[in-house]
Write a protein that holds these residues in place. Structure first.
Motif, PDB file in Angstrom:
ATOM      1  N   GLY A 127      37.009  65.802  33.826  1.00  0.00           N
ATOM      2  CA  GLY A 127      37.335  65.715  32.406  1.00  0.00           C
ATOM      3  C   GLY A 127      38.758  65.287  32.103  1.00  0.00           C
ATOM      4  O   GLY A 127      39.223  65.446  30.970  1.00  0.00           O
ATOM      5  N   HIS A 128      39.466  64.758  33.080  1.00  0.00           N
ATOM      6  CA  HIS A 128      40.857  64.359  32.869  1.00  0.00           C
ATOM      7  C   HIS A 128      41.045  62.919  33.317  1.00  0.00           C
ATOM      8  O   HIS A 128      40.332  62.430  34.200  1.00  0.00           O
ATOM      9  N   THR A 129      41.975  62.230  32.706  1.00  0.00           N
ATOM     10  CA  THR A 129      42.399  60.908  33.168  1.00  0.00           C
ATOM     11  C   THR A 129      43.751  60.614  32.556  1.00  0.00           C
ATOM     12  O   THR A 129      44.253  61.382  31.727  1.00  0.00           O
ATOM     13  N   CYS A 130      44.398  59.544  32.981  1.00  0.00           N
ATOM     14  CA  CYS A 130      45.715  59.208  32.442  1.00  0.00           C
ATOM     15  C   CYS A 130      45.565  58.199  31.316  1.00  0.00           C
ATOM     16  O   CYS A 130      44.471  57.754  30.991  1.00  0.00           O
ATOM     17  N   LEU A 131      46.699  57.810  30.729  1.00  0.00           N
ATOM     18  CA  LEU A 131      46.632  56.885  29.599  1.00  0.00           C
ATOM     19  C   LEU A 131      46.112  55.507  30.006  1.00  0.00           C
ATOM     20  O   LEU A 131      45.537  54.804  29.177  1.00  0.00           O
ATOM     21  N   LYS A 132      46.275  55.112  31.273  1.00  0.00           N
ATOM     22  CA  LYS A 132      45.760  53.801  31.684  1.00  0.00           C
ATOM     23  C   LYS A 132      44.238  53.833  31.709  1.00  0.00           C
ATOM     24  O   LYS A 132      43.578  52.928  31.196  1.00  0.00           O
ATOM     25  N   GLY A 133      43.677  54.848  32.332  1.00  0.00           N
ATOM     26  CA  GLY A 133      42.222  54.937  32.418  1.00  0.00           C
ATOM     27  C   GLY A 133      41.563  55.153  31.079  1.00  0.00           C
ATOM     28  O   GLY A 133      40.508  54.573  30.789  1.00  0.00           O
ATOM     29  N   ARG A 134      42.163  55.979  30.222  1.00  0.00           N
ATOM     30  CA  ARG A 134      41.541  56.331  28.946  1.00  0.00           C
ATOM     31  C   ARG A 134      41.778  55.290  27.859  1.00  0.00           C
ATOM     32  O   ARG A 134      40.884  55.010  27.052  1.00  0.00           O
ATOM     33  N   TYR A 135      42.975  54.700  27.837  1.00  0.00           N
ATOM     34  CA  TYR A 135      43.348  53.882  26.686  1.00  0.00           C
ATOM     35  C   TYR A 135      43.618  52.400  26.993  1.00  0.00           C
ATOM     36  O   TYR A 135      43.492  51.559  26.097  1.00  0.00           O
ATOM     37  N   ALA A 136      43.986  52.074  28.224  1.00  0.00           N
ATOM     38  CA  ALA A 136      44.408  50.687  28.508  1.00  0.00           C
ATOM     39  C   ALA A 136      43.225  49.823  28.921  1.00  0.00           C
ATOM     40  O   ALA A 136      43.166  49.312  30.033  1.00  0.00           O
ATOM     41  N   PHE A 137      42.267  49.655  27.980  1.00  0.00           N
ATOM     42  CA  PHE A 137      41.065  48.887  28.315  1.00  0.00           C
ATOM     43  C   PHE A 137      40.902  47.616  27.491  1.00  0.00           C
ATOM     44  O   PHE A 137      40.023  46.798  27.787  1.00  0.00           O
ATOM     45  N   ARG A 138      41.721  47.406  26.500  1.00  0.00           N
ATOM     46  CA  ARG A 138      41.484  46.265  25.613  1.00  0.00           C
ATOM     47  C   ARG A 138      41.888  44.920  26.203  1.00  0.00           C
ATOM     48  O   ARG A 138      41.797  43.895  25.533  1.00  0.00           O
ATOM     49  N   PHE A 139      42.309  44.922  27.461  1.00  0.00           N
ATOM     50  CA  PHE A 139      42.525  43.655  28.156  1.00  0.00           C
ATOM     51  C   PHE A 139      41.208  42.933  28.408  1.00  0.00           C
ATOM     52  O   PHE A 139      41.187  41.724  28.601  1.00  0.00           O
ATOM     53  N   TYR A 140      40.080  43.684  28.420  1.00  0.00           N
ATOM     54  CA  TYR A 140      38.810  43.119  28.906  1.00  0.00           C
ATOM     55  C   TYR A 140      38.330  41.939  28.063  1.00  0.00           C
ATOM     56  O   TYR A 140      37.668  41.035  28.575  1.00  0.00           O
ATOM     57  N   ASN A 141      38.622  41.932  26.757  1.00  0.00           N
ATOM     58  CA  ASN A 141      38.225  40.796  25.917  1.00  0.00           C
ATOM     59  C   ASN A 141      39.420  40.189  25.185  1.00  0.00           C
ATOM     60  O   ASN A 141      39.282  39.603  24.118  1.00  0.00           O
ATOM     61  N   HIS A 142      40.584  40.332  25.790  1.00  0.00           N
ATOM     62  CA  HIS A 142      41.818  39.821  25.177  1.00  0.00           C
ATOM     63  C   HIS A 142      41.746  38.297  25.066  1.00  0.00           C
ATOM     64  O   HIS A 142      41.161  37.631  25.935  1.00  0.00           O
ATOM     65  N   PRO A 143      42.338  37.726  24.018  1.00  0.00           N
ATOM     66  CA  PRO A 143      42.327  36.254  23.865  1.00  0.00           C
ATOM     67  C   PRO A 143      42.920  35.508  25.055  1.00  0.00           C
ATOM     68  O   PRO A 143      42.582  34.339  25.286  1.00  0.00           O
ATOM     69  N   ASP A 144      43.774  36.180  25.838  1.00  0.00           N
ATOM     70  CA  ASP A 144      44.394  35.510  26.982  1.00  0.00           C
ATOM     71  C   ASP A 144      43.489  35.441  28.207  1.00  0.00           C
ATOM     72  O   ASP A 144      43.862  34.806  29.211  1.00  0.00           O
ATOM     73  N   ARG A 145      42.320  36.077  28.166  1.00  0.00           N
ATOM     74  CA  ARG A 145      41.421  36.007  29.314  1.00  0.00           C
ATOM     75  C   ARG A 145      41.012  34.565  29.590  1.00  0.00           C
ATOM     76  O   ARG A 145      40.730  33.780  28.675  1.00  0.00           O
ATOM     77  N   LEU A 146      40.960  34.211  30.862  1.00  0.00           N
ATOM     78  CA  LEU A 146      40.462  32.893  31.262  1.00  0.00           C
ATOM     79  C   LEU A 146      38.969  32.811  30.980  1.00  0.00           C
ATOM     80  O   LEU A 146      38.223  33.753  31.258  1.00  0.00           O
ATOM     81  N   ARG A 147      38.522  31.678  30.443  1.00  0.00           N
ATOM     82  CA  ARG A 147      37.124  31.542  30.061  1.00  0.00           C
ATOM     83  C   ARG A 147      36.467  30.272  30.607  1.00  0.00           C
ATOM     84  O   ARG A 147      35.326  29.985  30.286  1.00  0.00           O
ATOM     85  N   SER A 148      37.195  29.530  31.430  1.00  0.00           N
ATOM     86  CA  SER A 148      36.634  28.303  31.999  1.00  0.00           C
ATOM     87  C   SER A 148      37.337  27.986  33.310  1.00  0.00           C
ATOM     88  O   SER A 148      38.547  28.213  33.441  1.00  0.00           O
ATOM     89  N   PRO A 149      36.603  27.454  34.287  1.00  0.00           N
ATOM     90  CA  PRO A 149      37.270  26.960  35.495  1.00  0.00           C
ATOM     91  C   PRO A 149      38.250  25.850  35.127  1.00  0.00           C
ATOM     92  O   PRO A 149      38.066  25.136  34.133  1.00  0.00           O
ATOM     93  N   MET A 150      39.286  25.711  35.940  1.00  0.00           N
ATOM     94  CA  MET A 150      40.290  24.683  35.710  1.00  0.00           C
ATOM     95  C   MET A 150      40.625  24.002  37.030  1.00  0.00           C
ATOM     96  O   MET A 150      40.690  24.647  38.080  1.00  0.00           O
TER      97      MET A 150
END
Length: 899
Positions: free
Chosen positions: A264-287
């Motif tokens: 039932g415990h976790t740190c701020l990274k595990g609990r809150y730092a998840f919005r990178f997953y669909n961030h506009p900076d995510r790569l979306r195409s091979p280059m």
């Protein structure tokens, strides 16, 4: 003989030490007795009285009302949890609570996910008979913090948040102020969340039964259509996460109470730092780089380009002109596939990864002494230890959940010894802080061994029955020049002696070590001496003892287990052994390479020399994280083909010829192995971001393009192959892993192993090694011109290069890297707190902001490399551990001046 008690006149067997509440819940269900101040990871408190039951003791028929949460169950006790009088009492308590609580449920953010609301309905509240009173907690909401929120008008003074902060995190930020009706929760010295010492773990928000303490994501959770359990991607603790989602949107994350790792415990990274997953900076195409510029292309075009180039390089220069770097951020199955691709398809042993970079001295040192390079015990054993020895690790920042558990045990009076150049959180709490000069671990541990043996505190029985080489080892240790070691380490010999006595005299002593041991010129030797300490004192093979490395990244242990190192294949089997190669060949269907492979620093050397032509990196930002950045850049520029799988356009991506957009851990399934050898299921939460693919599928696609038939990536099926190849995975299946995983080695029948070396070592008898202290080459060659020693570390809010956490609100809490400098040094250099300074080494210079602090001693500086704007590794050296070639990030000769 079985002991029984009665619930509503029916007999049930009781367990030793349980309370009435836990007894009732075992037979009647978790919600049969309502509670407001109870939580699975908190000690019984009894403040709300909602759990009251009537009891009658043997020989006394009189009924008595007690709080069931903290009252022990007794033999033959008669318990009536839902008598009419108990139900009236509960309704009356709830009515009194509601007179001081706003009845705005329809507009409250916790509506539909409110414990108070649920309990009110359960006890049958239809109206409140008492007149509405003045809400004494009606204060402005506190929205000062990037994540945490408080609305104390909703507070019911249950103290769950205070207890979560105290008993789970051990931070003591929250407390109760005032008396009687004026009692209320405060943060720090009655300040805001932002100005308090809150570490943003969220334990208080998860515990709160109302909306008094919440976070910015909690209100969205009630819109979730599904919760998926997975494993955190940050550090090696391996916390379980319960991810609330709606479609392909992640709404919030909580920590399951039934998780064996984090309860039932976790740190701020595990609990809150998840919005990178669909961030506009995510790569979306091979280059693919065309005419010097990266251009978006289709997957087919990228694959055709890679396959053609790799085939050409292999044909013209041979397979050893190609290399791969895998990632401890990826799953076991993906790491296994990457090494299989390099060995079976390319035909070379040039495979390495960050797992070997940061903890190869652990693997090598423990393999030499014990035969197995992994943690001997489980974190749960902290409950059974009497002494904790923490060497070169800052777990409250780098492994926060484990760090919190160590803090809890220290606060309960268990002995804590810390060897660290920095005055860390644990060092402040320690009974003994040996604040050594960076790079002198071997000197201090030799001093500890000297005093233990000189005082006759070794475990003779353990030595005679289970160890080899003791007599020679003992003589070397007793012949040590303690004056020299004291002088070199900067630690008073009397303090070392006291710490050694405390460790040796403890009935059970448990050690933990981190990168502050491994990332040194004598890293492997440091690990071997930790093993020596444990062995000569008999602290191996039972509860509460052992040698336990704190793995830097989420799957360091797993990546190494899967064969992501040039000299060993999956299961740590020697690639130069013909019998082992033949076993791999039977599974893979192709000949295995027998030529020695390259480690990462050797890959970069070979690239600069023109011998290595192609490099494939899966999920590593080597430009920011490898030492001596200039040399790394030159190596990448020298390649004919550089392929990079990544989530974002990193600094390393600037040099890539092909970039392949990978999926994050939320978007794929597999397994991670945490620092205690626990293999756990990573379950896909959302579909891969459009245009991306799981790392495993990318490797599979290229394997097929290059003519090797490999089925599409399926974690469960891949695990079947791994269990055929890796001996200690033999009994692991996807189904058997369940919620909490299994600790290897796992037998055919699925029985796992919590403690290693209980009867014997894998190599038969444990081997003692003596190693004398030698100063780092970095200081020998550059110390005169660069008088300060820089040592690197992590901060709580960020993770390694920070590519994910910097895209979340964590960046609002810590916005840049700092250079810690002692007040004496700062005064001598004319540097004030917050000023920019120039930090120089033989490799170059950087500009960084100073933080004047007694965290470090005079002559020692400390910093992190979370932010690419600083590029700390521009100045770190190419010195490596003498045995395992692990970079020496922890000792850098530098000078500092005011900018």
């Amino acid at each position: 003989m079985k002991k029984i008690a009665y619930i509503n006149d029916k007999a049930y067997e009781i367990k030793e030490g349980e309370t009435i509440l836990t007894f009732i819940r075992r037979y009647m269900g978790q919600t049969y007795v309502p509670t407001l101040c109870d939580a699975p990871n908190l000690e019984p408190f009894g403040s709300c009285r909602m759990c009251s039951v009537e009891v009658a003791r043997p020989g006394n028929g009189a009924l008595k009302t007690v709080a069931s949460c903290h009252t022990p169950v007794e033999e033959n006790l008669q318990i009536y949890p839902d008598s009419e009088s108990v139900q009236r009492l509960r309704r009356n308590i709830m009515e009194l609570v509601l007179t001081d609580h706003p009845l705005d449920c329809l507009t409250c953010e916790a509506n539909g996910d409110c414990e108070l609301q649920d309990v009110a309905a359960q006890v049958g509240i239809r109206k409140v008979r008492y007149p509405e009173g003045r809400n004494h907690l009606d204060r402005p909401m506190d929205e000062s913090h990037p994540y945490m929120r408080t609305d104390l008008s909703k507070c019911i003074n249950c103290s769950k948040c205070v207890r979560a902060c105290d008993e789970v995190q051990g931070e003591f930020v929250l407390s109760m102020a005032g008396r009687g009706f004026e009692s209320h929760i405060i943060k720090g010295m009655d300040t805001s969340f932002a100005d308090s010492y809150c570490v943003s773990c969220g334990a208080c928000a998860q515990a709160c039964p109302t909306a008094a303490i919440t976070d910015i994501f909690q209100s969205a959770a009630k819109h979730a259509t599904e919760e998926v359990r997975t494993v955190c991607t940050y550090c090696g603790v391996g916390c379980n996460l319960s991810v609330a989602k709606h479609g392909d949107s992640i709404l919030s994350i909580s920590a399951p109470y039934d998780a064996a790792v984090n309860q039932g415990h976790t740190c701020l990274k595990g609990r809150y730092a998840f919005r990178f997953y669909n961030h506009p900076d995510r790569l979306r195409s091979p280059m693919v780089r065309k005419n010097g510029k990266l251009e978006e292309v289709s997957w087919d075009e990228a694959y055709d380009f890679i396959a053609e180039k790799l085939k050409s390089i292999k044909s013209n220069y041979g397979p050893d002109a190609i290399a791969g770097i895998s990632s401890a951020r990826c799953t076991n199955e993906e790491n296994y596939l990457m090494q299989k691709f390099i060995r079976a398809v390319v035909g070379t042993n040039n495979i390495d990864g960050c797992a070997r970079v940061c903890h190869s001295p652990t693997a090598l040192g423990m393999q030499r002494t014990f035969g197995t390079g992994a943690a001997t015990n489980s974190i749960e054993d902290l409950k059974f230890t009497d002494c904790m020895l923490v060497i070169g690790a800052n777990p409250t920042a780098a492994h926060p959940v484990t760090g919190a558990k160590i803090k809890q045990q220290a606060m309960k009076g268990k002995t804590l010894i810390v060897l660290d150049p920095r005055r860390t959180d644990l060092a402040r709490m320690a009974n003994y802080h040996l604040q050594l000069k960076p790079g002198t671990n071997v000197a201090v541990m030799n001093m500890m061994l000297h005093y233990i043996l000189a005082e006759g505190l070794e475990d003779r029985n353990f030595i005679e029955n289970r160890l080899d080489g003791y007599d020679e080892f003992r003589q070397h240790i007793l012949d040590l020049d303690i004056d020299r070691l004291e002088r070199e380490s900067g630690v008073d010999r009397n303090l070392v002696r006291e710490a050694a006595m405390a460790y040796a005299n403890a009935p059970n002593a448990m050690s933990f070590h981190g990168l502050g041991v491994t990332e040194h010129y004598q890293g492997t030797y440091g690990v071997m001496l930790i093993a020596d300490l444990a062995m000569v004192t008999g602290n191996i093979g039972r509860r509460g003892v052992g040698v336990n490395p704190l793995r830097g990244q989420n799957n360091v242990q797993g990546a190494a287990d899967m064969g992501v190192q040039p000299h060993q294949g999956p299961g740590y089997l020697d690639m130069h052994n013909e019998g082992y190669r033949r076993m791999y060949e039977e599974v893979y269907g192709v000949p295995m390479p027998d030529r020695p492979g390259l480690k990462i620093p050797e890959m970069f050397d070979a690239a600069r020399e023109g011998k290595l032509k192609a490099l494939w990196i899966m999920g590593e930002d080597v430009v920011q994280t490898e030492p001596n950045t200039h040399a790394v850049r030159e190596a990448l520029k020298s390649l004919d083909l550089f392929i990079l799988q990544e989530l974002f356009l990193s600094d390393t991506a600037e040099y890539a010829d092909v970039i392949l957009p990978a999926s994050s851990f939320f978007e794929k399934s597999g397994t991670f192995t945490n620092g205690e050898r626990r293999v756990q299921r990573v379950n896909r939460v959302v579909d891969p971001l459009p245009g991306t693919k799981p790392d495993g599928q990318i490797v599979v696609d290229i394997m097929n393009r290059m003519g090797y038939p490999q089925p599409d990536y399926d974690a469960a099926e891949m695990l079947k192959e791994i269990s055929r190849v890796v001996p200690f995975f033999k009994g692991i299946t996807w189904e058997r892993l369940g919620k909490n995983g299994l600790q290897w080695p796992v037998a055919d029948d699925g029985t796992d192993t919590q403690i290693l070396h209980t009867e014997s070592f894998k190599i038969g008898k444990g081997r003692l090694y003596f190693v004398d202290y030698e100063e780092s080459l970095e200081i020998q060659e550059n110390g005169a011109a660069y008088p300060f020693i820089l040592t690197t570390n992590r901060e709580l809010e960020h993770y390694n290069s920070g590519s994910m956490t910097r895209l979340t609100n964590n960046a609002l809490i810590r916005q840049e890297d700092y250079l810690y400098i002692n007040p004496e040094d700062a005064a001598e250099k004319g540097i004030r707190d917050g000023e920019k300074v120039k930090l120089s080494s033989p490799r170059g210079s950087i500009s960084i902001r100073a933080k004047v602090s007694e965290v470090v001693k005079p002559g020692v500086l400390s910093s992190t490399f979370h932010f690419p704007e600083i590029m700390l590794n521009e100045i770190t050296s190419s010195v490596h551990d003498t045995q395992a070639k692990c970079p020496e990030y922890k000792v850098v000769a530098v000078d500092v001046v005011k900018a």
